[in-house]
Design a protein around this motif. Structure first.
Motif, PDB file in Angstrom:
ATOM      1  N   TYR A 115       0.845  -1.201   0.000  1.00 19.27           N
ATOM      2  CA  TYR A 115       0.000   0.000   0.000  1.00 19.27           C
ATOM      3  C   TYR A 115       0.882   1.255   0.000  1.00 19.27           C
ATOM      4  O   TYR A 115       0.693   2.178  -0.800  1.00 19.27           O
ATOM      5  N   SER A 162      -8.254   3.368   1.018  1.00 22.64           N
ATOM      6  CA  SER A 162      -9.223   4.374   1.449  1.00 22.64           C
ATOM      7  C   SER A 162      -9.660   5.178   0.235  1.00 22.64           C
ATOM      8  O   SER A 162      -8.929   5.255  -0.767  1.00 22.64           O
ATOM      9  N   GLU A 164      -9.693   8.321  -0.261  1.00 17.61           N
ATOM     10  CA  GLU A 164      -8.738   9.392  -0.560  1.00 17.61           C
ATOM     11  C   GLU A 164      -7.493   8.838  -1.244  1.00 17.61           C
ATOM     12  O   GLU A 164      -7.015   9.408  -2.249  1.00 17.61           O
ATOM     13  N   ASP A 165      -6.969   7.721  -0.717  1.00 27.46           N
ATOM     14  CA  ASP A 165      -5.772   7.136  -1.314  1.00 27.46           C
ATOM     15  C   ASP A 165      -6.085   6.544  -2.682  1.00 27.46           C
ATOM     16  O   ASP A 165      -5.254   6.585  -3.603  1.00 27.46           O
ATOM     17  N   ASP A 166      -7.278   5.990  -2.819  1.00 27.89           N
ATOM     18  CA  ASP A 166      -7.674   5.456  -4.119  1.00 27.89           C
ATOM     19  C   ASP A 166      -7.640   6.568  -5.167  1.00 27.89           C
ATOM     20  O   ASP A 166      -7.105   6.395  -6.274  1.00 27.89           O
TER      21      ASP A 166
END
Length: 866
Positions: A115, A162, A164-166
Motif C-alpha cells: 500500500y 481508502s 482518498e488514497d484510491d
C-alpha cells in the motif's frame, strides 16, 4: 542549433517515409476497436473475484512449488524494505510483489508495505513532457514496466484502499498513462520508429486502460495502444513469426506483451490467435538446449513459452500432427537448459516470477513436435535439424539466416548461419556485446566480419530491394530423407559495378553440412568467406578445427571446416569476440577464406564431433569450373560438386549440370543423392537421373525394395528418367504422394515417368526383404511392414524355439531408441509394433535398424522412416 535542425529534418524524413518503410513488411495487425470491461471492478486485470478461490488453491498446490518459491523469494526481498527508501523501479516491483502476497496469502505486512509503495508510486519521477523525462533511468521502456507493475498492485490492493488514497493513486496512474500515451508518437515523440521503445510503452498503456476502464480516456488510450502495437507487429515481425531484432529483443518485447495479451483476454478480447506464429517461432529455431539463436543484437535466449501454453491449449499447429500447440510450447520450456536465471533482459524492473505463476498451467502435458525437424520459414530462415531430441549431443542443428533487415538492432548478417551440435554452440554469431550499446567493442559486433557471411571488399550482402523489407531471395529448398538443401541469393554493392552472392547449404545424412558460395563481381575484388568457431582454430592444410570448451553454455565439442574452390585460396585469421550474455564474452578467432578475383566458387564442409574427435577426411576433387570435394563418412563418402554457371561438367566420379549436387555412397555403392536445379546427374558415367527441366531432387535408395525421390516445387511438368539401384531392380509401381504414375521401363533398372507437380515419388521394386530363414539366423526371422512408413511399423518375429528374446530399434550410430521385447517368448510368430518414437519423442525421418536376438541367433531388418 545544428543538431536541433538535423533532428527536425530527420523527423520530417521519418514521417514522409513511414508509409513505405514501416507498412510494407509481412507482419500482422489486430483490431483496434477498444474492448474494455463492461464495468470497472477489482480485481479484474489478471483475474476476477470469482477466480480468487482457484488462484489461492493454485498457490498452495505443491505442483507449483518451484515457481511459488521464486515468487516468495521476490516477496521476501521487499517485505523487509522501506518503501520511502526504495527507488522508483524497485518500488514498482515492491508494490506488485507485496500486493500479490496479500491477495493470495492474506499477508498483512505485505499489504501495508505494498500500500505504501503504491502511494509513493511516482515520487521523484519526472512528470513533465521533456526528452529528459524519457531517458536514462527514466527511459520509457523502464517506465512501461513500472506502470504495468503499479497497475497490477492497484488492481489487487483496491479493496483495502481508502477513498482518498484510491483517488490519489488513480490520478498518479492516469497521469503516467497520459504522459506515455501523449508523447509516444506525438509531443516529445520518444518512439518515432516502431521498435521496442514503442511496443513496450504501448503494451503498458493498454494495461493501464484496462485497469482504469472507467476513466474517460480509457478507450482512447486502448485504441492508441493497439494502433501503435500494430505498427510494430507489421514491421518487426514477419507473417510467420520471425522477430527481426533477434531473440534478446523478442523476449524483451514480450516481458510487457505477454501480460497485456492475458489481461486483454480477461477483458474479453483474445489476440493470441494473431500472435500464434511468433510463439511457434522459438520452437522452430530452437537449439537442442532450447535456446533461440544469437542473431542481430541478441544473445542465445530461452523463450518462456510455458507462459502462453494455456492460451493455445486447443490450437492446432503445423508442429504436430495431433497435439495442440499448447503441449508443444509446454515441451519447449520443459526441455530448456539455463545458464542464467536472469534471462529476460528486464529483471531489474519486472516481477517475472508472479507473471509466470499467473500464466503457467502444469496440467498441460509436454509433447515434442512430430513435424519434420527441418523447418523453413518463408520470411528468410531455414533450420536444418537432425531431430527434436532435447539435450542429445547427437543432435545437429544449423540455422541459415536470410531475414530482411530492419533499421534498429540490425547486424550485417544476411546469409549467415549458426551451428549447434554436441549440446554446444560451435559455429557462432557475434551476439550483442556484454555491454550492449555501451560496449567498447561495438564496432566489432556491428561489423560484417563478425558473422559467418560472404563479403566483397569487406561489404556484406544487402536486402534484395533498394530499401528494406525484402530479404534475400530463396531460390531452392528441399527436405529429403538424407539430403536437405536451401539456397538464397542477394546483391552486394561492395565493388564498382555491383556483386551478387548465391549461398546454398546442404544437410547430409542429418549429420554434416556442405556450404557453397557463388560470388560474382563487376570487377576484381577481395571475395571472402568468414567462418567463426569458438577459440583459436588448429589448421591442417585447408581444414580448420575449433575446440569449444565444456562450460555453462555447452558440453564441449569440435567444429571442423574444410575448404575447396575454383582457384587458390588465401587464409587469414581475424581476432574477435562472441557474446553469449551481458556477463559472458569469450575471445575467438575466425577463419577467412579469400580469393582476389571478379568471381569465385567456394565450397566448405562443416562437421561436428565430440571434443576429442578427429576431422573427417576431405579430398579436393575440383576439375576446372566444377568445384568438388569428397567428404568421408563412417561407411563411405559424400561426393560434392558445385559450379557458378551450370553446364554439363565432370569432376572425378560426378558429372552434372547442377549448381550443386551430392552423391552418397556406402562402400562403393551409391545409396543416396541430391541435386539443385539439375537436368543431369551421373556417377562414373552412369546417369542417376535425367530430367526434361531443371529439378531439385533428393533420392534415398537405401531400401532397394522401396526407392524414394523427393521433388521440390517446379513449374509445368517434368519427365524424369531414374536409375534404380541396384540395376537389377524391376519397378512394380511408381506413385507420387500415393497416386499411381504411368511408368515406362527402359531396362537395366531405368524407369521413366512424368511428374505433374512436386511431391514424394515412391518406386516399389521386386527386391523385397525375404521372409525365408537364412543359415545365419537359424530360423529367427524379423520382418517389417509397412516399410518405409511415416506411422507405426508392424514387425513380425518368427521364433524357432521358446526362450528369452530381445528386440530393439537402433539408429545408424548404434544408439538404442526403443525396446520392443525383452523376456521369454513361446516358439512361433509374434507381432510387435514400433510407433516411430524414442524415449525422448518421435524420431526424425531416416534409416533405423531393428535387431532381434535369441541366444546365439540374430536377425536384422532395416526400417525407413518417412
Amino acid at each position: 542549433m545544428r543538431s536541433a535542425l538535423l533532428a527536425f529534418l530527420f523527423s520530417l524524413a521519418t514521417a514522409v517515409n513511414a508509409q513505405g518503410q514501416y507498412e510494407t513488411y509481412t507482419g500482422w495487425a489486430v483490431p483496434t476497436d477498444p474492448v474494455l470491461p463492461v464495468e470497472e471492478s477489482h480485481p479484474q486485470l489478471w483475474f476476477g473475484t470469482d477466480d480468487l478461490d482457484a488462484l489461492r488453491a493454485k498457490w498452495h498446490d505443491p505442483t507449483y512449488a518451484d515457481v511459488r518459491g521464486r515468487v516468495q523469494a521476490d516477496i521476501n526481498r521487499y517485505r523487509s524494505r522501506s518503501p520511502e527508501a526504495t527507488d522508483p523501479g524497485d518500488r514498482s516491483q515492491m508494490a506488485k510483489a507485496l500486493a500479490f502476497a496479500w491477495i493470495v496469502d492474506d499477508d498483512i505486512v505485505a499489504r501495508v508495505k505494498g500500500y505504501q509503495a503504491l502511494l509513493l508510486a511516482y515520487e521523484n519521477v519526472p512528470r513533465e513532457a521533456t526528452s529528459d523525462a524519457f531517458s536514462g533511468e527514466y527511459d520509457e521502456i523502464y517506465r512501461a514496466t513500472w506502470l504495468q507493475n503499479f497497475c497490477a498492485a492497484y488492481d489487487w490492493l483496491h479493496g483495502v484502499l481508502s477513498p482518498e488514497d484510491d483517488a490519489t493513486i488513480r490520478a498518479a496512474l492516469a497521469e503516467e498513462t497520459a504522459l506515455l500515451a501523449d508523447n509516444m508518437v506525438s509531443g516529445v515523440r520518444y518512439a518515432p520508429r516502431p521498435h521496442n521503445h514503442r511496443s513496450k510503452p504501448a503494451y503498458a498503456v493498454g494495461t493501464a486502460a484496462l485497469t482504469l476502464s472507467d476513466h474517460p480516456d480509457a478507450a482512447e488510450w486502448l485504441t492508441l495502444a493497439l494502433k501503435q502495437l500494430n505498427t510494430t507487429t507489421r514491421y518487426q515481425f514477419s507473417a510467420d513469426g520471425v522477430y527481426r531484432e533477434g531473440s534478446h529483443y523478442w523476449l524483451y518485447n514480450f516481458v510487457n506483451g505477454i501480460p497485456f495479451l492475458w489481461q486483454y483476454r480477461e477483458a474479453g478480447q483474445d489476440l493470441f490467435p494473431a500472435y500464434q506464429p511468433t510463439f511457434e517461432w522459438p520452437v522452430q529455431v530452437r537449439t537442442g538446449r532450447g535456446w533461440m539463436p544469437a542473431l542481430e543484437d541478441g544473445f542465445p535466449k530461452p523463450a518462456p513459452t510455458h507462459m502462453v501454453a494455456a492460451a493455445y491449449a486447443d490450437a492446432p499447429t503445423a508442429l504436430h500432427s495431433a497435439a495442440p500447440l499448447g503441449e508443444i510450447l509446454q515441451w519447449n520450456w520443459a526441455t530448456t537448459e539455463f545458464f542464467t536465471d536472469n534471462y529476460t533482459g528486464a529483471t531489474n524492473d519486472v516481477v517475472w516470477s508472479v507473471d509466470e505463476f499467473l500464466t503457467m498451467d502444469l496440467s498441460i502435458p509436454a509433447t515434442a513436435p512430430d513435424a519434420s525437424p527441418t523447418q523453413r520459414l518463408e520470411s528468410g530462415q531455414v533450420v536444418f535439424r537432425s531431430d527434436w531430441d532435447a539435450g542429445d549431443p547427437g543432435t545437429r542443428r544449423l540455422l541459415f539466416h536470410g531475414v530482411a533487415s530492419a533499421d534498429n538492432h540490425d547486424h550485417p548478417d544476411l546469409l549467415s548461419y549458426t551451428l549447434d551440435a554436441e549440446n554446444t554452440p560451435l559455429a557462432v554469431d557475434a551476439g550483442y556485446g556484454p555491454d550492449g550499446f555501451s560496449d567498447d567493442r561495438r564496432d566489432w559486433y556491428l561489423s560484417a566480419q563478425a558473422h559467418n557471411v560472404v563479403t566483397v571488399n569487406g561489404f556484406p550482402v544487402r536486402d534484395v530491394s533498394t530499401g528494406q523489407n525484402e530479404g534475400p531471395e530463396q531460390t531452392a529448398f528441399l527436405d529429403g530423407a538424407a539430403f536437405d538443401v536451401a539456397e538464397m541469393w542477394a546483391p552486394n554493392n561492395g565493388v564498382r559495378g555491383g556483386a551478387t552472392v548465391r549461398r546454398g547449404i546442404a544437410f547430409l545424412d542429418d549429420e554434416r553440412f556442405a556450404v557453397y558460395d557463388h560470388v560474382e563481381a563487376g570487377e576484381a575484388a577481395s571475395l571472402q568467406v568468414h567462418v567463426h568457431g569458438r577459440g583459436v582454430p588448429a589448421r591442417d592444410g585447408q581444414t580448420f578445427t575449433w575446440t569449444a570448451p565444456a562450460d555453462a553454455v555447452g558440453e564441449g565439442g569440435r567444429l571442423h571446416a574444410s575448404f575447396v574452390a575454383d582457384g587458390p585460396l588465401l587464409f587469414d585469421a581475424t581476432d574477435g569476440w562472441t557474446s553469449f550474455y551481458f556477463d559472458r564474452e569469450e575471445a575467438q578467432q575466425s577463419v577467412v577464406a579469400r580469393r582476389n578475383a571478379d568471381a569465385a566458387t567456394v565450397l566448405h564442409t562443416l562437421s561436428a564431433t565430440p571434443a576429442s574427435g578427429a576431422a573427417p577426411a576431405v579430398t579436393d576433387r575440383t576439375d576446372g569450373d566444377l568445384v568438388s570435394a569428397e567428404l568421408a563418412t563412417g561407411t563411405g563418402a559424400w561426393h560434392l560438386a558445385t559450379q557458378r554457371d551450370p553446364a554439363l561438367r565432370t569432376a572425378d566420379r560426378v558429372t552434372t549440370d547442377a549448381p550443386f549436387a551430392a552423391v552418397g555412397r556406402d562402400g562403393d555403392a551409391v545409396t543416396r543423392w541430391g541435386t539443385v536445379r539439375a537436368t543431369d546427374l551421373r556417377w562414373d558415367g552412369t546417369p542417376l537421373v535425367e530430367a526434361s527441366r531443371p529439378l531439385t531432387l533428393s533420392a534415398d535408395l537405401r531400401d532397394p525394395s522401396r526407392q524414394m525421390l523427393a521433388v521440390a516445387p517446379f513449374e509445368g511438368e517434368a519427365t524424369v528418367t531414374l536409375q534404380l539401384l541396384p540395376a537389377t531392380a524391376i519397378a512394380e509401381s511408381v506413385t507420387l504422394d500415393g497416386a499411381a504414375l504411368d511408368v515406362e521401363t527402359l531396362g537395366d533398372g531405368r524407369v521413366r515417368f512424368t511428374l505433374p507437380e512436386a511431391g514424394t515419388v515412391v518406386v516399389d521394386t521386386d527386391l523385397e526383404v525375404s521372409d525365408e530363414a537364412s543359415p545365419e539366423t537359424g530360423g529367427l526371422r524379423l520382418g517389417a511392414a509397412p516399410n518405409p512408413s511415416a506411422g507405426a511399423v508392424r514387425l513380425s518375429l518368427d521364433l524357432p524355439a521358446a526362450g528369452p528374446v530381445h528386440v530393439a530399434v537402433y539408429d545408424v550410430l548404434g544408439r538404442r531408441l526403443a525396446t520392443l521385447a525383452d523376456g521369454p517368448l513361446a516358439a512361433g510368430r509374434h507381432a510387435l509394433v514400433w510407433d516411430g518414437r524414442a524415449a525422448s519423442g518421435p524420431v526424425a525421418p531416416g534409416l533405423y535398424v531393428a535387431v532381434a536376438e535369441a541366444g546365439d541367433l540374430r536377425s536384422v531388418t532395416r526400417l525407413v522412416r518417412l
